[in-house]
Design a protein around this motif. Structure first.
Motif, short mmCIF file in Angstrom:
data_model
loop_
_atom_site.label_atom_id
_atom_site.label_comp_id
_atom_site.label_asym_id
_atom_site.label_seq_id
_atom_site.Cartn_x
_atom_site.Cartn_y
_atom_site.Cartn_z
N VAL A 162 24.16 -14.51 -12.33
CA VAL A 162 23.47 -14.51 -11.03
C VAL A 162 22.19 -15.35 -11.12
CG1 VAL A 162 22.25 -13.07 -9.36
CG2 VAL A 162 24.49 -12.37 -10.22
N ALA A 163 21.45 -15.22 -12.22
CA ALA A 163 20.22 -16.00 -12.39
C ALA A 163 20.54 -17.50 -12.44
CB ALA A 163 19.49 -15.58 -13.65
N ALA A 164 21.60 -17.87 -13.13
CA ALA A 164 21.99 -19.28 -13.19
C ALA A 164 22.40 -19.79 -11.82
CB ALA A 164 23.14 -19.46 -14.19
N GLY A 165 23.09 -18.95 -11.05
CA GLY A 165 23.47 -19.33 -9.70
C GLY A 165 22.27 -19.54 -8.80
N THR A 166 21.25 -18.71 -8.98
CA THR A 166 20.02 -18.85 -8.20
C THR A 166 19.31 -20.15 -8.57
OG1 THR A 166 19.80 -16.46 -8.05
CG2 THR A 166 17.82 -17.76 -7.65
N ARG A 167 19.22 -20.41 -9.88
CA ARG A 167 18.55 -21.65 -10.33
C ARG A 167 19.27 -22.89 -9.84
NH1 ARG A 167 18.12 -18.66 -15.06
NH2 ARG A 167 19.87 -19.78 -15.99
N SER A 168 20.62 -22.84 -9.79
CA SER A 168 21.39 -24.01 -9.38
C SER A 168 21.59 -24.07 -7.88
CB SER A 168 22.75 -24.01 -10.08
OG SER A 168 23.59 -23.00 -9.54
N LYS A 169 20.98 -23.11 -7.15
CA LYS A 169 21.10 -23.03 -5.69
C LYS A 169 22.56 -22.94 -5.26
CE LYS A 169 16.72 -25.18 -5.02
NZ LYS A 169 16.03 -26.40 -5.12
N GLY A 170 23.36 -22.20 -6.03
CA GLY A 170 24.76 -21.97 -5.68
C GLY A 170 25.71 -23.05 -6.14
N GLY A 171 25.19 -24.05 -6.83
CA GLY A 171 26.05 -25.13 -7.32
C GLY A 171 26.69 -24.78 -8.65
N ILE A 172 27.51 -25.66 -9.14
CA ILE A 172 28.16 -25.47 -10.43
C ILE A 172 27.10 -25.57 -11.53
CG2 ILE A 172 29.89 -26.39 -12.03
CD1 ILE A 172 31.11 -25.22 -9.51
N THR A 173 27.19 -24.67 -12.50
CA THR A 173 26.27 -24.67 -13.65
C THR A 173 27.01 -24.10 -14.84
OG1 THR A 173 24.03 -24.08 -14.36
CG2 THR A 173 25.27 -22.40 -13.13
N SER A 174 26.35 -23.95 -15.96
CA SER A 174 27.02 -23.36 -17.12
C SER A 174 26.22 -22.17 -17.63
CB SER A 174 27.19 -24.39 -18.25
OG SER A 174 25.95 -24.73 -18.80
N VAL A 175 26.96 -21.19 -18.11
CA VAL A 175 26.39 -19.99 -18.71
C VAL A 175 27.15 -19.75 -20.00
CG1 VAL A 175 26.02 -17.50 -18.46
CG2 VAL A 175 25.80 -18.99 -16.46
N THR A 176 26.45 -19.64 -21.08
CA THR A 176 27.03 -19.49 -22.43
C THR A 176 28.11 -20.53 -22.70
OG1 THR A 176 28.68 -17.82 -21.81
CG2 THR A 176 26.52 -17.00 -22.50
N GLY A 177 27.87 -21.74 -22.22
CA GLY A 177 28.80 -22.84 -22.48
C GLY A 177 30.01 -22.90 -21.56
N GLN A 178 30.09 -22.01 -20.58
CA GLN A 178 31.21 -21.98 -19.65
C GLN A 178 30.74 -22.40 -18.26
OE1 GLN A 178 34.45 -21.05 -20.58
NE2 GLN A 178 33.56 -21.12 -22.62
N MET A 179 31.54 -23.23 -17.59
CA MET A 179 31.21 -23.66 -16.24
C MET A 179 31.45 -22.50 -15.28
SD MET A 179 30.21 -26.73 -16.64
CE MET A 179 30.15 -27.38 -14.99
N VAL A 180 30.48 -22.27 -14.38
CA VAL A 180 30.60 -21.21 -13.38
C VAL A 180 30.17 -21.75 -12.02
CG1 VAL A 180 30.31 -19.29 -14.99
CG2 VAL A 180 28.31 -20.30 -13.94
N GLY A 181 30.72 -21.16 -10.98
CA GLY A 181 30.40 -21.57 -9.62
C GLY A 181 30.38 -20.36 -8.70
N LEU A 182 30.48 -20.61 -7.39
CA LEU A 182 30.33 -19.56 -6.39
C LEU A 182 31.20 -18.33 -6.62
CD1 LEU A 182 29.88 -21.61 -3.10
CD2 LEU A 182 28.20 -20.21 -4.28
N PRO A 183 32.49 -18.45 -6.95
CA PRO A 183 33.28 -17.23 -7.16
C PRO A 183 32.74 -16.36 -8.30
CG PRO A 183 34.74 -19.12 -6.94
CD PRO A 183 33.33 -19.64 -7.05
N PHE A 184 32.22 -17.00 -9.33
CA PHE A 184 31.64 -16.26 -10.45
C PHE A 184 30.34 -15.58 -10.06
CE2 PHE A 184 34.36 -19.39 -12.41
CZ PHE A 184 35.01 -18.66 -13.39
#
Length: 58
Positions: free
Chosen positions: A14-36
């Protein structure tokens, strides 16, 4: 070896999603996006609260 709990990982997602403003980002080396982000937020919303500190011993 340290393994984060599902709730800790959900908070990181959730913190990564907030920082990326809902865009695609990575968490622990895995790509995550809105569904995550949405799934992680649901997990946080339904998880039982955990105590932050242990009670003092008598």
């Amino acid at each position: 070896m340290f393994t984060p709990s599902p709730e800790e990982l959900a908070h990181a997602i959730v913190a990564a999603g907030t920082r990326s403003k809902g865009g695609i980002t990575s968490v622990t080396g895995q790509m995550v996006g809105l569904p995550f982000f949405a799934a992680a937020q649901r997990l946080i919303d339904t998880a039982a609260p955990t105590p932050r500190a242990r009670p003092a011993l008598p």
